[in-house]
Design a protein around this motif. Structure first.
Motif, mmCIF file in Angstrom:
data_model
loop_
_atom_site.group_PDB
_atom_site.id
_atom_site.type_symbol
_atom_site.label_atom_id
_atom_site.label_comp_id
_atom_site.label_asym_id
_atom_site.label_seq_id
_atom_site.Cartn_x
_atom_site.Cartn_y
_atom_site.Cartn_z
ATOM 1 N N GLY A 1 24.717 -5.233 -14.870
ATOM 2 C CA GLY A 1 25.781 -4.552 -14.608
ATOM 3 C C GLY A 1 26.013 -3.453 -15.843
ATOM 4 N N VAL A 2 25.209 -3.477 -16.869
ATOM 5 C CA VAL A 2 25.644 -2.761 -17.908
ATOM 6 C C VAL A 2 24.477 -1.629 -18.206
ATOM 7 N N ARG A 3 24.568 -0.847 -19.059
ATOM 8 C CA ARG A 3 23.870 0.385 -19.134
ATOM 9 C C ARG A 3 23.135 0.020 -20.462
ATOM 10 N N ASP A 4 21.729 -0.245 -20.139
ATOM 11 C CA ASP A 4 20.849 -0.673 -21.436
ATOM 12 C C ASP A 4 20.226 0.397 -22.231
ATOM 13 N N VAL B 1 28.341 -5.935 -30.213
ATOM 14 C CA VAL B 1 27.820 -6.083 -29.096
ATOM 15 C C VAL B 1 28.350 -6.617 -27.955
ATOM 16 N N ASN B 2 29.054 -7.543 -28.022
ATOM 17 C CA ASN B 2 29.916 -7.861 -26.922
ATOM 18 C C ASN B 2 31.028 -7.455 -26.650
ATOM 19 N N GLY B 3 31.487 -6.742 -27.452
ATOM 20 C CA GLY B 3 32.650 -5.667 -27.192
ATOM 21 C C GLY B 3 32.111 -4.504 -26.515
ATOM 22 N N LEU B 4 31.109 -3.782 -26.630
ATOM 23 C CA LEU B 4 30.489 -2.783 -25.971
ATOM 24 C C LEU B 4 30.123 -3.306 -24.436
ATOM 25 N N ARG B 5 29.677 -4.446 -24.420
ATOM 26 C CA ARG B 5 29.494 -5.222 -23.086
ATOM 27 C C ARG B 5 30.384 -4.974 -22.085
ATOM 28 N N THR B 6 31.819 -5.187 -22.631
ATOM 29 C CA THR B 6 32.958 -5.192 -21.804
ATOM 30 C C THR B 6 32.891 -3.867 -21.386
ATOM 31 N N HIS B 7 32.617 -2.797 -22.135
ATOM 32 C CA HIS B 7 32.740 -1.401 -21.812
ATOM 33 C C HIS B 7 31.595 -0.850 -20.802
ATOM 34 N N GLY B 8 30.578 -1.794 -20.694
ATOM 35 C CA GLY B 8 29.368 -1.364 -19.893
ATOM 36 C C GLY B 8 28.341 -0.983 -20.633
#
Length: 439
Positions: A91-94, A383-390
């Motif tokens: 569910g995230v943009r790689d 890294v983990n913070g950006l993950r919450t933003h997708g």
């Protein structure tokens, strides 16, 4: 870091195998301290010399490191457990992989003929047509093409060059931050890495001079599209580096121009400035296809002889089927049009993110290539913070030896309009991180 893994064995080989298995299984993590020689010898009922031999062999293979009175510890990137990236969450943009945009790679490969079984591949390892194309490829950018050969990709080529030129324990000057597979390769060959700092113009002359004073026998660098920092040699930087190298005529200079066709900037190569021992390596994986494991090498006469001598004793030659496939792609007008479109798009996408980050006061680097490097204080938090933003980006730890933390963002597949929301998300995460950790 103390260990609780039970090391076994009664011979140097058996003890080494036990430690290696612990590394492979994850029971011995990078940085884990091994017992002192005498203590482990007493525990296993063997002589101290047996344990000392074990540790020496593991050091040679890049599995452990010794820090004087600090003892022996598992290497940060042990050769049996390379620094692989974590899996991409759903569910995230790689934007972490460092790969080209598939839209700019040929969808179908041209048909290639199987080589007749009676052909002497070792006697004639290179197809004449591809050899001619390769010479023109190097000459296009001013790289001398008098001596060329082929390999199964850049890492295969560089590994062979280092293994025939250096002996275990020798030092190699490496970009810092630099390409993580190369950083892992050096200790796997039993060699020592000496970090050389980089900036927007590539490796820094002062850092290279310090590495040469430390006794390095080879230097590996990228003149453009430096991964992960994006550095690109200017004419002035090229001249300054050549001046530094004048005092080191015996050092092998290895130039990794892996993204030659999509860098989006001119080449200012050190290979044309007079190093006695030099090599430039190019591949097609970034612009023709990631599964095309073919590379080209231009070098001095001595380097060619040593490389091909070792190649002859191992794989012997690069598949002629692969060579013919590369030949057809390099001469196909449609494929070359895709390469030109990729070169333009990658430059635009990288620039759009740099502009969006700059507008928010975020310092970032990416003078060429497919990646942008953003210095941060806490890699995991970003890294983990950006993950919450997708968004999913690469933590910089895999790319660093002694340099400051950062994250790498691959912009090759960054769609139009994505730069702004990505920059906004990063700004929000950095703001949250500063509120948490200060700064």
């Amino acid at each position: 870091m103390a260990i609780q893994y039970e090391i076994t064995g009664t011979t140097a080989k058996g003890i080494a195998s036990s430690i290696e298995q612990g590394v492979v299984d994850g029971a011995l993590a990078p940085g884990a301290a091994l017992p002192p020689v005498r203590r482990l010898a007493e525990r296993l009922g063997v002589s101290p010399g047996t344990v000392a031999t074990t540790y020496k062999e593991l050091r040679r293979r890049g599995i452990v490191m010794t820090h004087g009175r600090g003892g022996t510890v598992i290497a940060e990137a042990p050769s049996v457990a390379s620094r692989r990236p974590p899996p991409v969450p759903e569910g995230v943009r790689d934007l972490a992989g460092g790969h080209p945009d598939p839209a700019f790679l040929p969808a179908e490969l041209p048909s290639a003929r199987l080589s007749p079984g009676l052909r002497s591949h070792r006697a004639r390892p290179r197809l004449a047509g591809l050899e001619e194309l390769t010479r023109a490829w190097f000459e296009r950018d001013g790289v001398p093409s008098g001596h060329i050969t082929f390999a199964q990709g850049a890492l295969d080529c560089i590994a062979r060059l280092l293994s025939v030129e250096l002996k275990p324990g020798d030092a190699v000057a490496m970009e810092d931050p630099g390409y993580h597979h190369l950083l892992d390769l050096v200790p796997a060959l039993g060699l020592r890495s000496v970090p050389v700092a980089v900036d927007d113009e590539g490796i820094r002359p002062d850092a290279l001079r310090a590495a040469l004073r430390a006794g390095v026998r080879a230097v590996v660098y990228s003149p453009r599209s430096q991964n992960p920092y994006g550095g690109w040699f200017s004419e002035g930087r090229r001249a300054a580096l050549l001046e530094v190298l004048e005092d080191a005529p015996d050092v092998l200079v290895i130039e990794d121009d892996h993204a030659a066709d999509i860098a989006g900037v001119p080449l200012h190569s050190l290979t044309t400035g007079g190093p006695a021992r030099w090599a430039q390596v190019r591949t097609v994986s970034k612009h023709l296809g990631t599964d095309l494991r073919w590379g080209a090498l231009a070098c001095d006469r001595t380097t060619l002889a040593r490389h091909d001598g070792r190649l002859l004793l191992t794989s012997g030659w690069v598949s002629h089927v692969l060579q013919e496939t590369v030949t057809r792609l390099m001469t196909d007008p449609g494929t070359q049009a895709l390469v030109g479109a990729a070169r333009t798009a990658y430059a635009e996408r990288r620039a759009s993110l740099l502009t969006a980050l700059s507008a928010r006061g975020i310092s970032a680097h990416g003078a060429s290539g497919m990646n942008v490097w953003v210095p941060v204080r806490d890699e995991a938090a970003v890294v983990n913070g950006l993950r919450t933003h997708g968004w999913w980006v690469a933590a910089g730890a895999r790319f660093r030896l002694a340099s400051a933390p950062g994250v790498r963002i691959t912009t090759a597949a960054l769609a139009p309009g994505e730069a702004e929301p990505l920059a906004a998300g990063l700004a929000a995460v950095l703001g949250e991180s500063q509120a948490t950790y200060g700064g």
